[in-house]
Design a protein around this motif. Structure first.
Motif: not given
Length: 252
Positions: A93-95, A54-55, A81-84, A71-72
């Protein structure tokens, strides 16, 4: 409360997910978000099933992203990267680490940092209602609004578009008209009528008139500011023209 308690667990999950989706993005300091650079999406491949967090410090476990899948990319930081995407527990949605992704543009992190540096510089100019060489027409419009006049002209280098802005100052103008005032003087003795003193005075009325004090001509080539021509009453700061780099393409 009783009605919610009687709902099936799956419906409660959908309600919670919809509420989470509607909430605004909580931005982490130090992260650079792709949504600040347009509406395009960047999709890349997972290289393996990978833990996500999450962080950006990768301390709060969010789930294990499935493999294979695309993933986006939502944001980027030094750590990853933070991805969806889809985790074993559902959508998240996480790193994730850079090593868990393939297909990122070359020098992606360095490019994003340069793009963010430019964005912050442009936003500072817009906040001061200034323009600079290298800004886009959309950025100029956000800074100065709609131009008073636009023209297009062709030359040997191609088509040039010219926007003209006029700066106005509000100049106070006061006019005076005669008026009457009355002063009531109490009687010296009880029972006597009061004295009314009438005087003619000049009453001032101030209005503010818009007066043009300067013009700015913004010339565009390929949708970027190429030159600035201004008269007194500057619109771009204290006579100093700033230059910013053209927008960077962060998607390849």
């Amino acid at each position: 409360m009783t009605r919610l308690a009687n709902l099936p667990g799956f419906l409660l999950f959908l309600l919670a997910a919809a509420s989470l989706h509607a909430s605004p993005i909580v931005r982490e300091p130090g992260a650079i978000y792709l949504s600040d650079f347009g509406d395009k999406t960047l999709r890349v491949n997972m290289t393996q099933a990978a833990k996500s967090y999450f962080d950006m410090g990768m301390t709060r476990y969010a789930g294990t992203l499935r493999y294979p899948q695309q993933v986006q990319v939502v944001a980027v930081a030094d750590t990853g990267c933070r991805v969806r995407g889809n985790a074993q527990q559902g959508g998240v949605v996480a790193w994730v680490s850079f090593d868990d992704l393939s297909g990122l543009p070359k020098d992606f992190l360095a490019t994003m940092k340069k793009a963010e540096e430019r964005r912050l510089m442009v936003e500072a100019l817009i906040a001061k209602k200034e323009v600079a060489i290298g800004m886009t027409s959309d950025e100029v419009r956000r800074s100065l609004g709609k131009p008073a006049k636009t023209t297009k002209r062709a030359n040997k280098e191609g088509l040039e578009e010219l926007w003209e802005y006029v700066k106005y100052d509000l100049i106070p103008q006061t006019t005076y008209t005669p008026g009457v005032t009355q002063t009531v003087i109490p009687p010296n003795k009880p029972g006597q009528p009061a004295n009314v003193v009438t005087q003619t005075v000049m009453i001032g009325n101030t209005i503010y008139v818009k007066v043009p004090v300067g013009t700015l001509k913004v010339a565009f080539k390929d949708n970027l500011v190429d030159s600035l021509d201004q008269t007194e009453g500057t619109l771009v700061g204290a006579g100093q023209v700033s230059i910013v780099t053209p927008p960077l393409n962060v998607y390849w």
